[in-house]
Write an enzyme that holds these catalytic residues in place. Structure first.
Site, PDB file in Angstrom:
ATOM      1  N   ARG A 236      -3.682  -9.969   4.964  1.00 59.87           N
ATOM      2  CA  ARG A 236      -4.113 -10.013   3.547  1.00 59.87           C
ATOM      3  C   ARG A 236      -3.043  -9.499   2.743  1.00 59.87           C
ATOM      4  O   ARG A 236      -2.590  -8.171   2.839  1.00 59.87           O
ATOM      5  CB  ARG A 236      -5.277  -9.328   3.136  1.00 59.87           C
ATOM      6  CG  ARG A 236      -5.793  -9.037   1.922  1.00 59.87           C
ATOM      7  CD  ARG A 236      -7.218  -8.067   1.798  1.00 59.87           C
ATOM      8  NE  ARG A 236      -7.717  -7.901   0.683  1.00 59.87           N
ATOM      9  CZ  ARG A 236      -7.337  -7.098  -0.349  1.00 59.87           C
ATOM     10  NH1 ARG A 236      -6.055  -6.297   0.003  1.00 59.87           N
ATOM     11  NH2 ARG A 236      -7.649  -6.935  -1.458  1.00 59.87           N
TER      12      ARG A 236
ATOM     13  N   LYS B 168       0.821  -1.105  -0.104  1.00 59.52           N
ATOM     14  CA  LYS B 168      -0.036  -0.166  -0.003  1.00 59.52           C
ATOM     15  C   LYS B 168       0.722   1.258  -0.057  1.00 59.52           C
ATOM     16  O   LYS B 168       2.044   1.478   0.349  1.00 59.52           O
ATOM     17  CB  LYS B 168      -0.941  -0.124   1.202  1.00 59.52           C
ATOM     18  CG  LYS B 168      -2.288  -0.874   0.919  1.00 59.52           C
ATOM     19  CD  LYS B 168      -3.244  -0.663   2.113  1.00 59.52           C
ATOM     20  CE  LYS B 168      -4.577  -1.674   1.678  1.00 59.52           C
ATOM     21  NZ  LYS B 168      -5.420  -1.744   2.569  1.00 59.52           N
TER      22      LYS B 168
HETATM   23  C1  8Y7 Z   1      -8.259  -4.009   2.059  1.00 56.88           C
HETATM   24  C2  8Y7 Z   1      -9.415  -4.633   1.561  1.00 56.88           C
HETATM   25  C3  8Y7 Z   1      -8.348  -3.970  -0.173  1.00 56.88           C
HETATM   26  C4  8Y7 Z   1      -7.722  -4.007   3.274  1.00 56.88           C
HETATM   27  C5  8Y7 Z   1      -9.764  -5.463   3.555  1.00 56.88           C
HETATM   28  C6  8Y7 Z   1      -5.416  -2.909  -1.605  1.00 56.88           C
HETATM   29  C7  8Y7 Z   1     -10.237  -4.986  -0.730  1.00 56.88           C
HETATM   30  C8  8Y7 Z   1      -6.629  -2.069  -1.770  1.00 56.88           C
HETATM   31  N1  8Y7 Z   1      -7.545  -3.466   1.112  1.00 56.88           N
HETATM   32  N2  8Y7 Z   1     -10.263  -5.747   2.187  1.00 56.88           N
HETATM   33  N3  8Y7 Z   1      -9.351  -4.584   0.186  1.00 56.88           N
HETATM   34  N4  8Y7 Z   1      -8.827  -5.013   4.144  1.00 56.88           N
HETATM   35  N5  8Y7 Z   1     -10.547  -6.211   4.261  1.00 56.88           N
HETATM   36  O1  8Y7 Z   1      -4.352  -2.191  -1.684  1.00 56.88           O
HETATM   37  O2  8Y7 Z   1      -7.129  -3.565   3.810  1.00 56.88           O
HETATM   38  O3  8Y7 Z   1      -5.339  -4.189  -1.486  1.00 56.88           O
HETATM   39  S1  8Y7 Z   1      -8.035  -3.107  -1.746  1.00 56.88           S
END
Ligand code: 8Y7
Length: 278
Positions: free
Chosen positions: A257, A223
Site C-alpha cells: 500500500r 510513514k
Molecule cells: C495502513 C492502512 C493506514 C496500513 C492498512 C498511513 C488506512 C496511515 N496505514 N491500512 N491505513 N495498512 N491495511 O500513513 O499500514 O497511510 S493510514
C-alpha cells in the site's frame, strides 16, 4: 509458500506483489457530497495510479494517523461513497474502502467496493456482520491501542508472536461470523502502536507471518518509521519507502500500500527480474 495463498474472493493474481495506491481524500473534500472539481481531481489521481500500475485503489475518509480526530459516520460516508461510485463507473480497477465503521462498510459494499480495509480488524460493532453478509475480501490490520494514543509507549511480550496470536483470534472470529478464510488478508499494521525498533523488527521478520498461509498486505509508505529513521519530512521519504517495500516484498508481502505508485512498481519490477532469473 505462495502456493498456499488463497484469497479467491479478491479477483487478483497475487503470485507477484501487487500495488495498492492510496487515494488522498483530504479532510472535508467530499463532505458537501463531493464538489465537481474535488471529484474530478480524485478521479485524475486514480487514473494516474492505474496508468502507473496500481491494481487496487484504497479510499479512506477517516484519518487514522496517530493523534487524529474522529470523523462522524455522516462525514465519512459523504467523503467516500461518491468517489467510490465515480471510480467504479469510470475505471476497471479494484477499489478498497479503508473504514472501521459498519455503516460505511455496508454502504461501500452496496456501492460496489471490492474490498474492505479495516485498521480495527472488524472489532467494532456490526463490522463482522457487515462483511459476512457480502462476498468481498477483508484486510484485518493489527493495531495496539487506538489512533489517538497508540504511539504512547506501545509494549509487547514478543511483537511477532503477539501479532500472530491476534491474527489467529481475529481469523477465528471471522470464520465464526461466516467470513470464509479465503476472504481474509492480513496486515501487521506498521506504525499502529509500535516503536521505531518494533516496526523495524516487524519488517525484519515479516516472513514469519507466512505460517498463517494468508495473503499479506503492508503499508510503510512515507510513514514515521521512515521519517524518524532518516530525519526526513513526509515529502522526502520516497527512497526510504521504496527500500522498505522491496524488503517486504522479498519476504512475501503480496500487496504493498503506497502513495508513490510509479516508483514502487519500478522497484518491484527490478525485484521480479531478479526473481525470474535466479
Ligand atoms: C495502513 C492502512 C493506514 C496500513 C492498512 C498511513 C488506512 C496511515 N496505514 N491500512 N491505513 N495498512 N491495511 O500513513 O499500514 O497511510 S493510514
Amino acid at each position: 509458500m505462495l502456493n498456499h495463498l488463497n484469497c479467491s474472493s479478491l479477483n487478483l493474481d497475487l503470485s507477484t506483489p501487487q500495488v495498492m495506491g492510496i487515494l488522498n481524500t483530504t479532510p472535508d473534500s467530499f463532505s458537501d457530497g463531493g464538489s465537481y472539481t474535488q471529484l474530478e481531481s480524485a478521479l485524475a489521481q486514480v487514473e494516474r495510479m492505474i496508468v502507473d500500475g496500481a491494481s487496487i485503489i484504497d479510499i479512506g475518509g477517516e484519518s487514522t494517523r496517530p493523534g487524529a480526530e474522529d470523523v462522524s459516520e455522516e462525514d465519512e460516508l459523504a467523503r467516500v461513497i461518491p468517489v467510490l461510485i465515480a471510480i467504479k463507473q469510470r475505471f476497471d480497477v479494484l477499489v478498497s474502502i479503508d473504514t472501521s465503521k459498519a455503516a460505511v462498510m455496508n454502504a461501500a459494499i452496496t456501492a460496489g467496493a471490492d474490498m474492505i480495509n479495516d485498521v480495527a480488524a472488524l472489532q467494532n460493532q456490526g463490522c463482522l456482520a457487515a462483511v459476512a453478509q457480502s462476498d468481498v475480501p477483508v484486510c484485518l490490520m493489527h493495531m495496539q491501542g487506538l489512533p489517538r494514543t497508540m504511539q504512547n509507549n506501545p509494549s509487547y511480550d514478543h511483537v511477532i508472536n503477539d501479532i500472530v496470536a491476534f491474527f489467529q483470534q481475529r481469523i477465528e472470529a471471522c470464520i465464526s461470523a461466516g467470513i470464509a478464510r479465503e476472504r481474509i488478508i492480513l496486515d501487521p499494521g506498521f506504525g499502529f502502536g509500535k516503536t521505531l525498533e518494533q516496526n523495524f523488527h516487524l519488517l525484519a521478520n515479516l516472513s514469519k507471518f507466512s505460517q498463517l498461509k494468508l495473503p499479506l498486505l503492508i503499508g510503510i509508505s512515507r510513514k514515521s518509521m521512515i521519517g524518524n529513521l532518516l530525519n526526513r519530512d513526509v515529502k522526502q521519504r520516497l527512497a526510504g519507502s521504496l527500500s522498505a517495500a522491496i524488503i517486504a516484498a522479498q519476504q512475501g508481502a503480496n500487496i504493498i500500500r503506497v502513495h508513490d505508485v510509479e516508483a514502487t512498481v519500478d522497484a518491484l519490477t527490478v525485484l521480479q527480474a531478479v526473481t525470474d532469473n535466479q
